[in-house]
Design an enzyme around this catalytic site. Structure first.
Site, mmCIF file in Angstrom:
data_model
loop_
_atom_site.group_PDB
_atom_site.id
_atom_site.type_symbol
_atom_site.label_atom_id
_atom_site.label_comp_id
_atom_site.label_asym_id
_atom_site.label_seq_id
_atom_site.Cartn_x
_atom_site.Cartn_y
_atom_site.Cartn_z
ATOM 1 N N HIS A 103 1.371 -1.277 -0.003
ATOM 2 C CA HIS A 103 -0.201 -0.184 0.354
ATOM 3 C C HIS A 103 0.866 0.938 0.094
ATOM 4 O O HIS A 103 0.713 2.247 -0.109
ATOM 5 C CB HIS A 103 -1.259 -0.204 1.216
ATOM 6 C CG HIS A 103 -0.534 0.487 2.744
ATOM 7 N ND1 HIS A 103 -0.154 -0.420 3.379
ATOM 8 C CD2 HIS A 103 0.046 1.582 2.713
ATOM 9 C CE1 HIS A 103 0.116 0.086 4.385
ATOM 10 N NE2 HIS A 103 0.676 1.338 4.137
ATOM 11 N N ASP A 133 0.082 -7.618 1.356
ATOM 12 C CA ASP A 133 0.545 -6.655 1.597
ATOM 13 C C ASP A 133 2.257 -5.628 1.366
ATOM 14 O O ASP A 133 2.389 -4.936 2.286
ATOM 15 C CB ASP A 133 -0.232 -5.482 2.647
ATOM 16 C CG ASP A 133 0.121 -4.005 2.572
ATOM 17 O OD1 ASP A 133 0.076 -3.629 1.064
ATOM 18 O OD2 ASP A 133 -0.112 -2.983 3.198
ATOM 19 N N SER A 207 5.374 2.339 7.648
ATOM 20 C CA SER A 207 3.834 1.773 6.487
ATOM 21 C C SER A 207 5.706 0.989 6.407
ATOM 22 O O SER A 207 6.282 1.896 5.436
ATOM 23 C CB SER A 207 3.446 1.706 5.559
ATOM 24 O OG SER A 207 1.868 1.926 6.732
#
Length: 352
Positions: A103, A133, A207
């Site tokens: 993402h 992911d 992230s």
């Protein structure tokens, strides 16, 4: 549950400030030392930070459904505006292989990786896996880069110290520390949910960054947070390295992860309000491997190749890790009778 989104207006260190960050530093010997009962992360940070990178992303803004502006539908042929994002990653090969979250890179038109010494590299996407992911990038350095290795997340215990590193709010080169709060967390993100939960502060921009054990091995990839405000509330989630390792290896080999597929919808079995062991088939897709093998709605699957299937999630994950084309044996109950059915596994359709 909210995943940390790349910040579009995060402050970024100036080039002058970035140059003040340490470059490739000498490795320390041994794990971080404890002082007065608490660990000292200085040696660990010095050793691993050169392999932690910041990621800047340029992408086209996307909308759900029909694209609209304040004046109505966007004109046909009008290009979506560019948006900026930021995330983190880490180098696993000195030649320039970088791990991050899927993402983070999304549908990027341009990805820039910035190393700890402030050097920018244009990155190429090797491949991404939606179900975990994870994404893999390649950069071309002028010389071998500092790299870190994946550890064994299965060896980690609740209560052990960990250190997160990354690019929170676009600041770059930041570390936080905490403990493993829980393991095996299912946060509803997908069939492979098996997250490490940590209270090491993780914020937007973290992230894709690494979660280290005290030996400097990556035992998780920071992916999501639970937060009512969007910032750290002390509940962060990381993809375990044991789950990430085969995905990274598959992406390196061919840029994609091929997963097995039956073509059924399933749910956990229940009998008179009590849970049974097994997965009930709720529906069978027409033309799917399950349909060709004769599976039916209402079948209770109890084993896959002789290994017990206790939940619907166990069946989905058990099939997904199998190579397409392999023939497996399903043990099931149908109308009170136990049967075995051979099924040739198909290739899971793309999620996109």
């Amino acid at each position: 549950m909210t995943a940390p989104q790349p910040s579009s207006d995060s402050p970024r260190l100036s080039r002058r400030a970035a140059l003040l960050l340490p470059g490739v530093l000498a490795a320390c010997s041994g794990p971080a030392r404890a002082q007065r009962g608490l660990p000292d992360f200085a040696d660990l940070a010095e050793r691993v930070l050169p392999a932690v990178v910041s990621i800047q992303v340029t992408s086209r803004e996307t909308t759900g459904g029909a694209a609209e502006s304040r004046g109505g539908p966007v004109e046909r042929g009008r290009r979506a505006p560019l948006v900026q994002g930021a995330g983190s990653g880490f180098i696993i090969e000195p030649a320039g292989i970088v791990v991050t979250n899927g993402h983070v890179v999304g549908n990027a038109t341009r990805v820039t990786v910035t190393t700890q010494d402030g050097t920018d590299y244009v990155a190429r996407l090797i491949g991404a896996d939606e179900l975990t992911d994870l994404a893999l990038l390649r950069i071309t350095p002028r010389a071998p880069l500092a790299a870190v290795s994946l550890g064994v997340s299965g060896n980690m215990r609740v209560g052990q110290w960990v250190m997160a590193a990354g690019n929170p709010f676009g600041l770059g080169g930041s570390i936080t520390s905490g403990i493993i709060s829980a393991r095996g967390r299912d946060i509803g993100a997908g069939p492979f949910d098996d997250f490490i939960q940590t209270d090491a502060p993780i914020n937007p921009g973290n992230s894709g960054g690494p979660l280290f054990n005290m030996q400097g091995e990556v035992i998780g990839i920071n992916t999501a947070i639970y937060s009512p405000s969007g910032a750290s509330a002390g509940i962060g989630f990381a993809v375990p390295s044991d789950l990430a390792r085969p995905v990274i290896e598959a992406l390196l080999r061919g840029g994609r992860v091929d997963r097995g597929w039956l073509g059924v919808s399933v749910s956990d079995a229940e009998e008179q309000g009590r849970r049974q062991r097994g997965a009930v088939i709720m529906g069978v897709e027409r033309g799917s491997p399950a349909a060709r093998a004769g599976l039916r709605q209402g079948d209770l699957v109890t084993a896959l190749n002789g290994e017990a299937v206790t939940t619907s999630r166990a069946l989905v994950r058990g099939v997904a890790v199998l190579p397409p084309g392999e023939t497996v044996r399903l043990t099931l109950q149908r109308a009170g009778r136990v049967q075995e059915i051979a099924v040739q596994i198909g290739r899971r359709p793309s999620e996109g």
